[in-house]
Scaffold this motif. Structure first.
Motif, PDB file in Angstrom:
ATOM      1  N   LEU A 276       9.821  15.974  -9.645  1.00  0.00           N
ATOM      2  CA  LEU A 276       8.991  16.374  -8.519  1.00  0.00           C
ATOM      3  C   LEU A 276       8.660  15.133  -7.685  1.00  0.00           C
ATOM      4  O   LEU A 276       8.115  14.163  -8.198  1.00  0.00           O
ATOM      5  CB  LEU A 276       7.702  17.026  -9.026  1.00  0.00           C
ATOM      6  N   ARG A 277       8.988  15.166  -6.401  1.00  0.00           N
ATOM      7  CA  ARG A 277       8.722  14.037  -5.514  1.00  0.00           C
ATOM      8  C   ARG A 277       7.451  14.237  -4.684  1.00  0.00           C
ATOM      9  O   ARG A 277       6.746  13.285  -4.405  1.00  0.00           O
ATOM     10  CB  ARG A 277       9.920  13.799  -4.584  1.00  0.00           C
ATOM     11  N   ALA A 278       7.183  15.477  -4.303  1.00  0.00           N
ATOM     12  CA  ALA A 278       5.972  15.768  -3.533  1.00  0.00           C
ATOM     13  C   ALA A 278       5.706  17.260  -3.583  1.00  0.00           C
ATOM     14  O   ALA A 278       6.620  18.064  -3.826  1.00  0.00           O
ATOM     15  CB  ALA A 278       6.118  15.305  -2.083  1.00  0.00           C
ATOM     16  N   GLU A 279       4.444  17.634  -3.378  1.00  0.00           N
ATOM     17  CA  GLU A 279       4.080  19.046  -3.236  1.00  0.00           C
ATOM     18  C   GLU A 279       3.150  19.182  -2.046  1.00  0.00           C
ATOM     19  O   GLU A 279       2.324  18.299  -1.778  1.00  0.00           O
ATOM     20  CB  GLU A 279       3.436  19.591  -4.508  1.00  0.00           C
ATOM     21  N   ILE A 280       3.312  20.288  -1.330  1.00  0.00           N
ATOM     22  CA  ILE A 280       2.549  20.514  -0.105  1.00  0.00           C
ATOM     23  C   ILE A 280       1.971  21.927  -0.134  1.00  0.00           C
ATOM     24  O   ILE A 280       2.690  22.897  -0.408  1.00  0.00           O
ATOM     25  CB  ILE A 280       3.422  20.337   1.146  1.00  0.00           C
ATOM     26  N   ILE A 281       0.681  22.032   0.161  1.00  0.00           N
ATOM     27  CA  ILE A 281       0.008  23.320   0.318  1.00  0.00           C
ATOM     28  C   ILE A 281      -0.384  23.454   1.781  1.00  0.00           C
ATOM     29  O   ILE A 281      -0.983  22.524   2.345  1.00  0.00           O
ATOM     30  CB  ILE A 281      -1.251  23.418  -0.561  1.00  0.00           C
ATOM     31  N   ILE A 282      -0.054  24.560   2.403  1.00  0.00           N
ATOM     32  CA  ILE A 282      -0.360  24.762   3.821  1.00  0.00           C
ATOM     33  C   ILE A 282      -1.161  26.042   4.001  1.00  0.00           C
ATOM     34  O   ILE A 282      -0.779  27.098   3.497  1.00  0.00           O
ATOM     35  CB  ILE A 282       0.915  24.846   4.677  1.00  0.00           C
TER      36      ILE A 282
ATOM     37  N   PHE B  56      -3.380  21.282   5.656  1.00  0.00           N
ATOM     38  CA  PHE B  56      -2.360  21.062   4.636  1.00  0.00           C
ATOM     39  C   PHE B  56      -2.757  19.884   3.757  1.00  0.00           C
ATOM     40  O   PHE B  56      -3.446  18.966   4.180  1.00  0.00           O
ATOM     41  CB  PHE B  56      -0.972  20.845   5.244  1.00  0.00           C
ATOM     42  N   ARG B  57      -2.318  19.978   2.515  1.00  0.00           N
ATOM     43  CA  ARG B  57      -2.577  18.937   1.516  1.00  0.00           C
ATOM     44  C   ARG B  57      -1.239  18.497   0.950  1.00  0.00           C
ATOM     45  O   ARG B  57      -0.411  19.329   0.571  1.00  0.00           O
ATOM     46  CB  ARG B  57      -3.465  19.482   0.395  1.00  0.00           C
ATOM     47  N   VAL B  58      -1.022  17.173   0.909  1.00  0.00           N
ATOM     48  CA  VAL B  58       0.227  16.615   0.412  1.00  0.00           C
ATOM     49  C   VAL B  58      -0.072  15.714  -0.776  1.00  0.00           C
ATOM     50  O   VAL B  58      -0.903  14.800  -0.672  1.00  0.00           O
ATOM     51  CB  VAL B  58       0.968  15.811   1.495  1.00  0.00           C
TER      52      VAL B  58
ATOM     53  N   TRP C  25       0.847  -1.193   0.000  1.00  0.00           N
ATOM     54  CA  TRP C  25       0.000   0.000   0.000  1.00  0.00           C
ATOM     55  C   TRP C  25       0.882   1.244   0.000  1.00  0.00           C
ATOM     56  O   TRP C  25       1.817   1.352   0.791  1.00  0.00           O
ATOM     57  CB  TRP C  25      -0.897   0.032   1.233  1.00  0.00           C
ATOM     58  N   VAL C  26       0.566   2.196  -0.875  1.00  0.00           N
ATOM     59  CA  VAL C  26       1.307   3.455  -0.961  1.00  0.00           C
ATOM     60  C   VAL C  26       0.311   4.610  -0.955  1.00  0.00           C
ATOM     61  O   VAL C  26      -0.657   4.613  -1.722  1.00  0.00           O
ATOM     62  CB  VAL C  26       2.169   3.504  -2.238  1.00  0.00           C
ATOM     63  N   GLU C  27       0.554   5.584  -0.091  1.00  0.00           N
ATOM     64  CA  GLU C  27      -0.301   6.776  -0.040  1.00  0.00           C
ATOM     65  C   GLU C  27       0.086   7.734  -1.165  1.00  0.00           C
ATOM     66  O   GLU C  27       1.266   8.036  -1.349  1.00  0.00           O
ATOM     67  CB  GLU C  27      -0.160   7.471   1.311  1.00  0.00           C
ATOM     68  N   VAL C  28      -0.897   8.210  -1.908  1.00  0.00           N
ATOM     69  CA  VAL C  28      -0.622   9.122  -3.024  1.00  0.00           C
ATOM     70  C   VAL C  28      -1.111  10.545  -2.752  1.00  0.00           C
ATOM     71  O   VAL C  28      -0.680  11.487  -3.423  1.00  0.00           O
ATOM     72  CB  VAL C  28      -1.234   8.604  -4.341  1.00  0.00           C
ATOM     73  N   GLN C  29      -2.003  10.705  -1.786  1.00  0.00           N
ATOM     74  CA  GLN C  29      -2.508  12.051  -1.469  1.00  0.00           C
ATOM     75  C   GLN C  29      -3.068  12.066  -0.056  1.00  0.00           C
ATOM     76  O   GLN C  29      -3.678  11.091   0.391  1.00  0.00           O
ATOM     77  CB  GLN C  29      -3.609  12.444  -2.449  1.00  0.00           C
ATOM     78  N   GLY C  30      -2.863  13.179   0.617  1.00  0.00           N
ATOM     79  CA  GLY C  30      -3.431  13.348   1.952  1.00  0.00           C
ATOM     80  C   GLY C  30      -3.915  14.762   2.154  1.00  0.00           C
ATOM     81  O   GLY C  30      -3.206  15.727   1.833  1.00  0.00           O
ATOM     82  N   ASP C  31      -5.129  14.905   2.648  1.00  0.00           N
ATOM     83  CA  ASP C  31      -5.712  16.212   2.966  1.00  0.00           C
ATOM     84  C   ASP C  31      -5.963  16.232   4.467  1.00  0.00           C
ATOM     85  O   ASP C  31      -6.730  15.403   4.982  1.00  0.00           O
ATOM     86  CB  ASP C  31      -7.011  16.404   2.189  1.00  0.00           C
TER      87      ASP C  31
END
Length: 241
Positions: free
Chosen positions: A231-237, A196-198, A55-61
């Motif tokens: 791009l490995r990840a993007e984060i909005i805070i 935050f959203r990752v 299992w791999v997480e692809v998005q988190g809000d």
């Protein structure tokens, strides 16, 4: 599937100098709740590895309403269901002893083949996966980047070995830790993140060169985590006012 409900007492090493839970620690709570619930339904780490999957997480809000205090006992609730042919949605919610909501998360996960590192459609493994067709979302509105930013900064370093998890890549919560550790004080719009959203784009490993670009507009900051040109990840805070 029945909801997972577990209790946890916030420890000192999960808190910052203000004696409150750090936001990256809530991400770790979510990961642990996911594994605990999946394992209870025979879909956890042991099951996936025996089938050549993970299992791999692809998005988190994530939304932080009130950060729990050191020694505070909280209740963590979670459940999961299919979000699409490839993705499972999981919600995680933390409440205090009176039942007040402390934090919430909506997460998207995929099953990937260990060797090919490619997502596997659920229909190809229906005989091995029994996931309900729906899961309620706790966070309905999508957090989006601002159309423009008034301040920028860049940080470069090497991905440290200490942030590797037992899947062999950088742990999901480390990306938020990196962002919060390297964001210049002059660009911090508030004391702590309120939401935050990752978006996880690609795995990162120890020793990879990392470049984080920070951008700010008002109470929002936007961060891209890259290794080389990838791009490995993007984060909005969104920060507390």
């Amino acid at each position: 599937m029945q909801d997972l409900n577990i209790t946890h007492t916030v420890t000192s090493y999960e808190c910052g100098a203000d004696h409150r839970l750090k936001p990256d620690m809530f991400m770790q709570y979510c990961q642990e709740a996911a594994e605990t619930h999946a394992s209870r339904n025979n879909l956890g780490y042991d099951w996936s590895m025996s089938n050549g999957l993970i299992w791999v997480e692809v998005q988190g809000d994530f939304r932080i309403i009130r950060s729990p205090r050191w020694k505070e006992e909280i209740c963590i609730r979670s459940n999961t269901g299919k979000a699409s042919a490839l993705q499972a949605r999981r919600f995680v919610e933390a409440r205090d002893a009176e039942g007040n909501i402390l934090a919430q998360a909506d997460l998207l996960w995929v099953l990937i083949d260990i060797n090919s590192r490619r997502p596997i459609p659920f229909k190809r493994i229906l005989d091995r996966v029994n996931i309900p067709d729906a899961c309620p979302a706790l966070i309905e509105d999508e957090l989006k980047p601002s159309p423009e930013y008034s301040a920028t900064a860049t940080t470069e370093f090497t991905a440290p070995r200490r942030d590797i998890d037992f899947n062999g890549h950088i742990n999901n919560s480390a990306y938020l830790t990196w962002v919060l550790d390297t964001l210049p004080d002059s660009m911090r719009p508030g004391a702590a993140p309120a939401r935050f959203r990752v978006n996880f784009k690609r795995e990162t490993f120890a020793g990879h060169p990392i470049r984080i670009e920070h951008k700010r507009n008002g109470h929002q900051t936007y961060h891209t985590i890259c290794s080389g040109s990838e791009l490995r990840a993007e984060i909005i805070i969104e920060w507390q006012a």
